[in-house]
Design a protein around this motif. Structure first.
Motif, short mmCIF file in Angstrom:
data_model
loop_
_atom_site.label_atom_id
_atom_site.label_comp_id
_atom_site.label_asym_id
_atom_site.label_seq_id
_atom_site.Cartn_x
_atom_site.Cartn_y
_atom_site.Cartn_z
N ARG A 4 4.67 18.58 28.48
CA ARG A 4 3.86 17.58 27.81
C ARG A 4 4.35 16.19 28.20
O ARG A 4 5.53 15.99 28.47
N CYS A 5 3.40 15.22 28.18
CA CYS A 5 3.72 13.85 28.58
C CYS A 5 3.72 12.94 27.36
O CYS A 5 2.85 13.07 26.47
N ALA A 6 4.67 12.04 27.35
CA ALA A 6 4.75 11.08 26.25
C ALA A 6 3.69 10.00 26.42
O ALA A 6 3.24 9.71 27.52
N GLN A 30 1.70 11.69 19.61
CA GLN A 30 2.88 11.16 20.30
C GLN A 30 3.03 11.71 21.71
O GLN A 30 3.57 11.05 22.59
N ILE A 31 2.57 12.95 21.92
CA ILE A 31 2.66 13.57 23.24
C ILE A 31 1.31 14.20 23.56
O ILE A 31 0.54 14.56 22.66
N LEU A 32 1.02 14.32 24.87
CA LEU A 32 -0.24 14.87 25.31
C LEU A 32 0.02 16.05 26.26
O LEU A 32 1.03 16.08 26.97
N LYS A 55 -3.10 11.08 35.04
CA LYS A 55 -3.15 12.48 34.62
C LYS A 55 -1.76 12.98 34.35
O LYS A 55 -0.81 12.65 35.06
N CYS A 56 -1.63 13.79 33.29
CA CYS A 56 -0.33 14.35 32.90
C CYS A 56 0.02 15.49 33.85
O CYS A 56 -0.73 16.46 34.01
N ARG A 58 2.78 18.49 35.58
CA ARG A 58 3.59 19.61 35.07
C ARG A 58 5.01 19.19 34.76
O ARG A 58 5.64 19.73 33.84
N ASN A 59 5.53 18.21 35.47
CA ASN A 59 6.92 17.78 35.24
C ASN A 59 7.05 16.79 34.09
O ASN A 59 8.11 16.19 33.89
N GLY A 60 5.97 16.55 33.32
CA GLY A 60 6.04 15.68 32.15
C GLY A 60 5.86 14.21 32.46
O GLY A 60 6.18 13.36 31.61
N THR A 61 5.41 13.88 33.68
CA THR A 61 5.17 12.48 34.04
C THR A 61 3.69 12.28 34.32
O THR A 61 2.92 13.24 34.42
N TRP A 62 3.29 11.01 34.45
CA TRP A 62 1.90 10.66 34.73
C TRP A 62 1.75 10.34 36.22
O TRP A 62 2.69 9.90 36.88
#
Length: 974
Positions: A4-6, A30-32, A55-56, A58-62
């Motif tokens: 998930r991405c913050a 808070q997270i997407l 776009k979010c 897999r590694n939790g970054t945009w």
């Protein structure tokens, strides 16, 4: 498992569109999740530069986080094309901040203007659009012979005096004249020349100089005064000569009066220009109440008058307005006393130091206060040593911390080339060169120098604009004289519509001829001023705040504009209410037990002799009085405010009826006993027989009086809820609030009058009850065998009521104490009454048994607690028997007297002489008795308990006639 991405922050002046989420979800998320996409959006006319969608991963970054997304204004696209030339755009794309245009002309044409133009963050190009002109036309223009005509400007520059602004303003004006005279596109046929004098910022000196300017050649087409006092004099006189007055350093709001100064213009904005900014800040921070303190001068008074009108339109109140001439001590104390929090201060720099020295002494600073000051003071004005104050630099620094200043933007903060083809920084560099390296802080008018520079440019552009209209009318500028209104009107119209970029910013005038400019707001944070927002009054009549968000506060945020008062109701202690309610409930249970006992045993003679119906009324009254304890403890914590009057009615009626029944029945008993046994014998005989209905009628009358009085009270002046306010209290925490304690009461319009009537009537009844109980304490009667217990109960009830009534009135503002005192008095009164009246009866019947007869009860009188009553009953019976015996004896004595009289009459007829002698001897012989009388016989007829009372019939065994006629055997009564 999914990454998930913050949440990430949107770009400045932009936002984020979350797809598929509601507003509530957006606030709480808070997270997407992975693969979720967000989209950047920009406010207004700005466009997004950089990635618009992220776009979010897999590694939790945009995605594309290495590329910055910005919301930028677009510069005009008309600059991107050039007639007879080419434009190169770098970098390619939209013309936004950072875009550079490079101009070049085709063969045979020459570039006139700048070859490079930059797009600024304001969405404007930093230089005018250039032109490609033909080489032949350009050569003709250059080689043309200079035959320009001169136009003269009469100027008053204060080189000395209170404000020596001419020291920097005069060089700036001369710089502008040189550039204007060298421009072929501005007044090509004319040359401007400046004739100036030193006014010393003195109206008297300015009057003399104005006379010289007007009555000496050449004719001046425009006048340029400096400070406000001189400008007021010049502008008011200039209309008589049809002269335009153009000022560069006047801020007085009075100069905006078009009727008084019809031809006045100025590049220095009016001091009232700060007021829209201040009002917007008040609204932004949610303040609706402010205070002001001013030095008593015309400029500050008129500024505050304008501020008062503006805040009134915005729904903001000026709660305190203080002024001073030289000493601000009293004014500052008044601000403190009236709880001023948001304070606007208008005074000169020297008075500012005096004000803040007093502010430090009065502790009128810190997280609860915000000061608004003028921004044109020196940067470290509060650190300058001043012999007029007795505060240290540390004191002054502490007092001014966090204050906010409003200041006209006198130097364009953007790198923009205006009409003069100079940026603000280039202008400052050239000005410093003209000043010869002087220290700017020691040069008067250095801050206002850009205004003087732009004033010359505004005048030159306006004159240039009038050339064509005047030519169409057959006039030229050199035709101007002091009687030519047409040329003056054309110059006025040209100035009124002026709009250009100057080194001080965008130059434009309002309907009053005042400069419309930006206002810079700064806040002192520590030892430095930090720029916060800018209010652009040019874009809208309401103003347009551009907020940078750099404001800092000592507390959690902007302070409140006044001490926030929190209303807090005082409620009864629930522990106390529950405890008292338990005792009241037990008392009600005891009353029901006593009532049931009395009703069940009403056929027993002992209970009958205590008037059980009156005792039943007493028990019912006690239950009602105890039931009144519950509404006494009910307040706003338990019921709604609209239902509170109903609770008040329950309090009044339950307590009133309970008292009438309980005390009224006891009073009736004691009153009857007193009536019967304290009257004369002949009246007592009439009242020996007790008629119960009279007792019930007495109680009914007392009850009817109470019901009638309560009905009249509630019809004429019904009870309603009133709220008592107490002194405001400060909370234990360090909060900028005050607590307003409130207490709900049951009251009516004439509460004291009604209470006086009720208390007066009940008080007299209680006093009368005490008196009757005292009078009958030694009387015993079989008809009401418990009247002594009733007297004891009356004592207790009367004492408790007389103490409780005044004490509860005194303690009415203390809800716990008042309730405790009143409810406990009711409970003790009821408990004492029930115990004294009913417990002895219950104990008697339990210890002796309800089945025992009255004769068995009589044999056990010696072992009972009611021995005195039994003895009294026995003695009464014996007294009745003795009365019968005495009556028989009296009849016998009367008969013997008659017989004796007959015998004496017979003897007197037979022997008159002997009869007289016998009569003389018979008078002292009081002990003679008829032969038929026998004391022994009477003695035998007495009851056994009076066998020792034979000495009542002494005298040789005979009873004389006189003794029999005059004596009475006394009733033995204990």
């Amino acid at each position: 498992y999914k990454c998930r991405c913050a949440i990430i922050r949107p770009p400045r002046d932009g936002g984020i569109r979350y797809r598929g989420l509601t507003q509530e979800q957006i606030r709480s998320v808070q997270i997407l999740p992975e693969d979720y996409e967000i989209e950047y959006i920009c406010r207004g006319s700005r466009i997004i530069v950089g990635p618009k969608v992220r776009k979010c991963l897999r590694n939790g970054t945009w995605t594309d986080m290495n590329q910055l997304s910005r919301c930028l204004l677009v510069c005009p696209r008309s600059w991107m094309s050039l007639e007879n030339g080419r434009v190169a755009l770098q970098p390619p794309g939209q013309p936004v901040e950072g875009t550079v245009l490079r101009y070049s002309c085709h063969a045979g044409f020459l570039l006139e203007g700048f070859s490079i133009s930059h797009c600024t963050k304001l969405g404007k190009w930093d230089s005018p659009k250039p032109l490609c002109v033909c080489e032949y036309v350009y050569d003709l223009t250059v080689n043309h012979t200079n035959t320009n005509k001169k136009l003269y400007i009469g100027a008053l520059f204060p080189m000395s005096g209170g404000w020596p602004g001419g020291q920097a303003c005069l060089p700036a004006a001369q710089m502008a004249l040189d550039l204007v005279n060298n421009r072929t596109d501005i007044l090509p046929d004319y040359e401007l020349e400046l004739i100036h004098y030193d006014s010393m910022c003195d109206p008297g000196e300015a009057t003399k100089l104005l006379y010289d300017l007007l009555y000496t050649e050449p004719i001046k087409i425009v006048l340029m005064p400096g400070c406000s006092s001189v400008s007021t004099l010049v502008a008011e006189a200039a209309r008589m000569w049809n002269l335009i007055v153009f000022s560069y350093g006047s801020s007085s709001p009075a100069l905006s009066n078009r009727q008084r100064f019809p031809t006045f213009f100025r590049t220095h904005p009016s001091a009232t220009l700060h007021n829209p900014t201040r009002v917007r800040l008040f609204q932004k921070w949610g303040w609706t109440k402010i205070a002001t303190i001013q030095q008593t001068t015309e400029v500050f008074t008129s500024t505050l008058d304008d501020l008062e009108e503006r805040v009134k339109e915005a729904g903001i109140e000026i709660s305190v307005r203080q002024s001073f001439l030289t000493d601000p001590a009293v004014a500052v104390k008044n601000l403190k006393r009236q709880d001023a929090r948001i304070i606007v201060g208008l005074f000169y720099e020297t008075e500012a130091r005096k004000v803040f020295c007093e502010v430090f002494k009065e502790k009128l600073y810190g997280k609860k206060y915000v000061w608004f000051l003028i921004g044109w003071y020196a940067d470290n004005w509060f650190k300058i040593k001043d012999p007029a104050i007795n505060c240290t630099v540390e004191n002054m620094t502490e007092a001014v911390e966090g204050h906010v200043t409003t200041e006209i933007v006198m130097l364009n903060p953007e790198t923009v080339r205006g009409a003069s083809n100079l940026t603000s920084q280039e202008f400052l560099a050239q000005l410093m060169s003209r000043l010869g390296g002087k220290n700017p802080e020691e040069t008067g008018g250095f801050q206002e120098a850009p205004l003087a520079y732009d004033a010359v440019w505004a005048l030159a552009l306006a004159l240039n604009k009038t050339v064509a209209p005047l030519r169409a009318k057959g006039w030229t500028l050199e035709d101007f004289n002091y009687n030519n209104k047409e040329i003056t009107a054309e110059i006025y119209r040209a100035l009124n519509t002026s709009s250009f970029e100057g080194v001080s910013g965008h130059v434009v005038f309002d309907a009053q001829g005042s400069r419309m400019a930006w206002t810079l707001i700064e806040q002192l944070q520590g030892t430095n001023k930090t720029e916060k927002p800018i209010l652009d009054t040019m874009t809208s009549t309401k103003g347009n705040l551009s907020w940078y968000g750099n404001d800092k506060w000592i507390g959690l945020g902007p302070p409140a504009d006044q001490t926030k008062v929190i209303e807090e109701f005082r409620y009864l202690s629930q522990k106390l209410f529950v405890s008292v309610s338990v005792f009241a409930g037990l008392g009600i249970l005891l009353g029901i037990v006593c009532l049931s006992f009395n009703i069940y045993n009403s056929s027993i003679r002992y209970i009958q002799n205590s008037q059980p119906y009156l005792n039943n009324m007493t028990a019912v009254g006690c239950v009602l009085a105890l039931a009144a304890v519950f509404p006494l403890g009910i307040d706003g914590l338990h019921v709604h405010r609209s239902q509170f009057p109903v609770v008040c009615q329950f309090r009044l009626w339950l307590l009133g009826l309970g008292f009438s029944l309980a005390y009224g029945s006891m009073f009736t008993k004691i009153w009857w006993v007193h009536t019967v046994f304290t009257k004369k014998d002949e009246k007592k005989e009439k009242r020996k027989h007790l008629e119960p209905w009279k007792l019930y009628v007495t109680v009914a009358v007392l009850l009817a009086i109470d019901v009638l009085s309560l009905l009249i009270w509630q019809i004429m002046d019904p009870l309603h809820i009133t709220v008592e306010k107490f002194t405001k209290e400060a909370p234990k925490e360090d909060l900028d609030v005050l607590i307003q304690p409130l207490l709900e009461h049951c009251s009516s319009e004439k509460m004291n009058t009604w209470l006086g009537v009720v208390y007066g009537y009940k008080g007299l009844l209680l006093l009368l009850g005490i008196f009757l109980a005292y009078e009958t304490k030694s009387i015993s009667t079989e008809k009401i065998n418990d009247h002594r217990a009733v007297g004891m109960a009356i004592y207790n009830v009367a004492v408790l009521c007389m103490i409780t009534a005044p004490v509860t009135m005194i303690l009415s503002s203390q809800q716990d104490a008042s309730f405790a005192f009143a409810s406990l008095a009711i409970i003790f009164s009821v408990y004492i009454t029930l115990v004294v009246l009913f417990v002895p009866k219950i104990r008697r019947l339990i210890t002796r048994g309800e089945w025992q007869s009255e004769q068995q009860d009589t044999l056990k009188t010696g072992s009972s607690n009611n021995n005195d009553e039994e003895k009294s009953r026995q003695l009464e019976r014996e007294n009745r028997e003795l009365q019968k015996i005495i009556q028989e004896k009296e009849e016998r004595v009367t008969e013997l007297r008659n017989q004796l009289a007959e015998r004496q009459a017979l003897r007197s007829r037979r022997r008159p002489s002997v009869q007289n002698q016998n009569q003389n001897h018979s008078v002292p012989s009081s002990q003679a008795e008829p032969p038929s009388y026998s004391p022994a016989m009477d003695k035998r007829s007495l009851p056994p308990s009076f066998s020792n009372s034979s000495n009542l019939y002494q005298g040789e065994g005979k009873l004389s006639r006189n003794n029999c006629h005059n004596s009475r055997l006394p009733l033995l009564y204990k």
